[in-house]
Design a protein around this motif. Structure first.
Motif, PDB file in Angstrom:
ATOM      1  N   UNK A  44      11.197 -12.092 -37.479  1.00 28.10           N
ATOM      2  CA  UNK A  44      11.263 -13.530 -37.234  1.00 28.10           C
ATOM      3  C   UNK A  44      12.595 -13.515 -36.290  1.00 28.10           C
ATOM      4  N   UNK A  45      12.671 -14.181 -35.200  1.00 26.94           N
ATOM      5  CA  UNK A  45      13.933 -14.197 -34.517  1.00 26.94           C
ATOM      6  C   UNK A  45      14.117 -15.622 -33.786  1.00 26.94           C
ATOM      7  N   UNK A  46      15.526 -15.994 -33.386  1.00 24.87           N
ATOM      8  CA  UNK A  46      15.717 -17.226 -32.663  1.00 24.87           C
ATOM      9  C   UNK A  46      17.135 -16.730 -32.051  1.00 24.87           C
ATOM     10  N   UNK A  47      17.223 -17.512 -30.867  1.00 21.43           N
ATOM     11  CA  UNK A  47      18.371 -17.498 -29.985  1.00 21.43           C
ATOM     12  C   UNK A  47      18.068 -18.517 -28.911  1.00 21.43           C
ATOM     13  N   UNK A  48      19.091 -18.510 -28.038  1.00 26.34           N
ATOM     14  CA  UNK A  48      19.143 -19.426 -26.870  1.00 26.34           C
ATOM     15  C   UNK A  48      19.294 -18.865 -25.615  1.00 26.34           C
ATOM     16  N   UNK A  49      18.758 -17.494 -25.255  1.00 25.29           N
ATOM     17  CA  UNK A  49      18.875 -16.753 -23.999  1.00 25.29           C
ATOM     18  C   UNK A  49      17.614 -16.267 -23.465  1.00 25.29           C
ATOM     19  N   UNK A  50      16.497 -16.888 -23.690  1.00 28.75           N
ATOM     20  CA  UNK A  50      15.255 -16.415 -23.268  1.00 28.75           C
ATOM     21  C   UNK A  50      15.217 -16.027 -21.767  1.00 28.75           C
ATOM     22  N   UNK A  51      14.672 -14.859 -21.514  1.00 35.25           N
ATOM     23  CA  UNK A  51      14.565 -14.253 -20.070  1.00 35.25           C
ATOM     24  C   UNK A  51      13.507 -14.735 -19.470  1.00 35.25           C
ATOM     25  N   UNK A  52      12.322 -15.117 -20.169  1.00 30.36           N
ATOM     26  CA  UNK A  52      11.187 -16.018 -19.556  1.00 30.36           C
ATOM     27  C   UNK A  52      12.036 -17.473 -18.851  1.00 30.36           C
ATOM     28  N   UNK A  53      12.813 -17.853 -19.327  1.00 26.05           N
ATOM     29  CA  UNK A  53      13.180 -18.989 -18.711  1.00 26.05           C
ATOM     30  C   UNK A  53      14.695 -18.819 -18.015  1.00 26.05           C
ATOM     31  N   UNK A  54      14.997 -17.726 -17.662  1.00 27.23           N
ATOM     32  CA  UNK A  54      16.008 -17.310 -16.614  1.00 27.23           C
ATOM     33  C   UNK A  54      17.395 -17.145 -17.384  1.00 27.23           C
ATOM     34  N   UNK A  55      17.463 -16.992 -18.626  1.00 30.63           N
ATOM     35  CA  UNK A  55      18.412 -16.589 -19.510  1.00 30.63           C
ATOM     36  C   UNK A  55      19.033 -17.788 -20.331  1.00 30.63           C
ATOM     37  N   UNK A  56      18.274 -18.853 -20.272  1.00 29.11           N
ATOM     38  CA  UNK A  56      18.633 -20.180 -20.910  1.00 29.11           C
ATOM     39  C   UNK A  56      17.370 -20.853 -21.493  1.00 29.11           C
ATOM     40  N   UNK A  57      17.400 -20.671 -23.010  1.00 28.76           N
ATOM     41  CA  UNK A  57      15.996 -21.272 -23.591  1.00 28.76           C
ATOM     42  C   UNK A  57      15.910 -20.795 -24.999  1.00 28.76           C
ATOM     43  N   UNK A  58      14.867 -21.074 -25.630  1.00 31.35           N
ATOM     44  CA  UNK A  58      14.584 -20.730 -27.068  1.00 31.35           C
ATOM     45  C   UNK A  58      13.978 -19.348 -26.858  1.00 31.35           C
ATOM     46  N   UNK A  59      14.649 -18.437 -27.892  1.00 29.75           N
ATOM     47  CA  UNK A  59      13.825 -17.317 -28.200  1.00 29.75           C
ATOM     48  C   UNK A  59      13.139 -17.055 -29.407  1.00 29.75           C
ATOM     49  N   UNK A  60      12.578 -18.036 -30.073  1.00 27.09           N
ATOM     50  CA  UNK A  60      12.273 -18.165 -31.229  1.00 27.09           C
ATOM     51  C   UNK A  60      10.755 -17.293 -31.049  1.00 27.09           C
ATOM     52  N   UNK A  61      10.709 -16.295 -32.060  1.00 29.76           N
ATOM     53  CA  UNK A  61       9.466 -15.417 -32.089  1.00 29.76           C
ATOM     54  C   UNK A  61       9.153 -15.064 -33.569  1.00 29.76           C
ATOM     55  N   UNK A 251      10.375  -4.095 -13.800  1.00 32.79           N
ATOM     56  CA  UNK A 251      10.574  -5.156 -13.939  1.00 32.79           C
ATOM     57  C   UNK A 251       9.611  -6.057 -14.887  1.00 32.79           C
ATOM     58  N   UNK A 252       9.969  -6.977 -15.513  1.00 34.38           N
ATOM     59  CA  UNK A 252       8.793  -7.883 -16.373  1.00 34.38           C
ATOM     60  C   UNK A 252       8.329  -9.123 -15.485  1.00 34.38           C
ATOM     61  N   UNK A 253       7.148  -9.017 -15.003  1.00 33.24           N
ATOM     62  CA  UNK A 253       6.720 -10.258 -14.011  1.00 33.24           C
ATOM     63  C   UNK A 253       7.096 -11.596 -14.367  1.00 33.24           C
ATOM     64  N   UNK A 254       7.051 -11.727 -15.907  1.00 30.49           N
ATOM     65  CA  UNK A 254       7.116 -13.287 -15.959  1.00 30.49           C
ATOM     66  C   UNK A 254       8.490 -13.635 -16.274  1.00 30.49           C
ATOM     67  N   UNK A 255       9.574 -12.894 -16.124  1.00 30.44           N
ATOM     68  CA  UNK A 255      10.950 -13.393 -16.404  1.00 30.44           C
ATOM     69  C   UNK A 255      11.521 -13.868 -15.172  1.00 30.44           C
ATOM     70  N   UNK A 256      11.946 -15.123 -15.273  1.00 37.61           N
ATOM     71  CA  UNK A 256      12.323 -16.126 -14.080  1.00 37.61           C
ATOM     72  C   UNK A 256      13.905 -15.533 -13.740  1.00 37.61           C
TER      73      UNK A 256
END
Length: 426
Positions: A44-61, A251-256
């Motif tokens: 389980x993880x959490x954070x606020x720098x999701x690569x999917x949303x350009x470095x800002x956003x939930x990293x909950x997984x 590159x990861x295609x879905x990372x904004x």
């Protein structure tokens, strides 16, 4: 039938000669009986720098992984190991590949959507064959690897050689691996052909800088070298070196990414992508490290580890860890451990809206940023060399229970719980 007859005849002749010469042909088997490992982990993880949303956003997984590893002796010299497993995860960040679903909440990088990309499963199959020489001083191995998930498929193979010499006080190992991978790119929904939403707000016309990737393959090649040495009655050390080369779509295609020279556009609370990360199509990595184990006494062992890592993307990193197994009894051992990690940023890392569209390469993936981390853990092992407890015809040999907590300087935190059991045949 003809081949079978020849094999039977040769076996009979060999047996007859051995009897005639009075030789003792018995040889101790590399693996006496079949072994089965049952493994399970929950992450389980959490954070606020999701690569999917350009470095800002939930990293909950969350991720639950289970696998079974079966080791089978084929004959006195050969062992076949088959590892099969499945990993099922749910990710708030990857759900935002398409954040504009029918959820009642406004789209936001800090909350999960209920789209199809929210969860996925990875299945892997990994057989390994090992052959030991008659004197047991050489081991040859070959392996294959297959894994698949919704947007990624991996096919791998490799081999290795291990040699013991100097009265088995020294061990040398060399191995290679090749992975031939392919993407099924899942681009952010707003960058796909035909996307239109009347709710788009911003100054001007939304016109992202995006071109789909031509190459959807990724090939990785690695060579590993190691040497270990018994340095004394209580001390053992080893040194290892890896050379890793990667080519293709790294590159990861879905990372904004969001550019500083582009206007901002939104749907509800979600900022639309200016593009996706662009990284070089090649990467060369060199990790080099060492282990030093010291047997303090019959109850405590010190296991230390250090690794230095460098690559041609500008990242350099240091890893240091210490594990101290403490033997409580003949059957129970505790495994407290600590790990420290520190790395510099890649040349192509930029925070949100820090990169410009004129750059050749850019990413807002915080895994490629500068950060340090601490990991603390504790494990306990139960071991019964006589495998007294039985499950069907298999005896329970070991139970391993471990828990690790991870904290990163950018705010990412996680924990992992793992359970492993080993059963041996009669």
């Amino acid at each position: 039938m003809k081949k079978l007859s020849i094999i039977v005849l040769l076996f009979a002749l060999n047996w007859g000669f051995a009897q005639e010469e009075g030789e003792n042909t018995y040889q101790k088997r590399v693996l006496e009986t079949a072994e089965i490992d049952l493994l399970f982990s929950y992450y389980n993880q959490d954070g606020q720098n999701a690569a999917v949303t350009g470095g800002e956003g939930t990293e909950e997984l969350t991720d639950a992984t289970s696998s079974i590893v079966v080791k089978m002796p084929l004959n006195p010299d050969d062992v076949l190991t088959v590892d099969v497993g499945i990993s099922a995860y749910s990710s708030a960040s990857s759900s935002n590949i398409d954040p504009f679903d029918k959820s009642s909440r406004p789209a936001s990088p800090f909350s999960a959507s209920s789209g199809a990309s929210q969860s996925d499963a990875l299945v892997h199959f990994n057989p390994t064959y090992e052959h030991s020489s008659d004197d047991r001083n050489s081991v040859y191995s070959a392996q294959a690897y297959i894994s698949s998930e919704y947007d990624y498929f991996s096919l791998g193979f490799g081999g290795g050689y291990t040699r013991l010499f100097n009265e088995r006080n020294t061990q040398f190992g060399a191995s290679f691996q090749v992975f031939l991978d392919s993407w099924n790119p899942q681009y952010p929904v707003e960058l796909r052909d035909g996307f239109f939403d009347s709710r788009i707000s911003g100054s001007g016309t939304y016109d992202p800088s995006f071109v789909a990737f031509d190459d959807e393959t990724r090939n990785s090649y690695s060579l590993s070298l190691s040497i270990s040495q018994i340095l004394g009655k209580r001390l053992q050390g080893s040194i290892f070196l890896d050379l890793v080369s990667q080519k293709g779509l790294l590159s990861t295609p879905h990372q904004r990414v969001y550019f500083s020279d582009f206007n901002d556009f939104f749907i509800e609370d979600f900022q639309l992508a200016d593009g996706v990360e662009q990284l070089p199509d090649s990467r060369f990595k060199i990790p080099i490290g060492a282990r030093l184990n010291y047997y303090l006494n019959d109850f405590i062992v010190l296991r230390s580890y250090y690794r230095y890592y460098s690559d041609d993307w500008g990242i350099s990193a240091h890893t240091a860890s210490l594990e101290v197994p403490v033997k409580l009894s003949d059957k129970f051992t505790l495994y407290p451990n600590y790990r420290y990690y520190d790395q510099t940023a890649a040349d192509y890392f930029y925070g949100k809206e820090a990169a410009t569209s004129t750059l050749d390469f850019y990413t807002s993936d915080y895994d490629l940023s500068a950060f340090s981390s601490h990991q603390y853990g504790m494990g306990v092992r139960y071991k019964d060399i006589f495998a007294g407890a039985k499950v069907f015809t298999f005896g329970l040999k070991t139970i391993d229970l471990r828990f690790n907590k991870y904290d990163r300087s950018d705010g990412l935190s996680s924990y992992i719980f793992s359970l492993g059991t080993t059963f041996v045949g009669n």
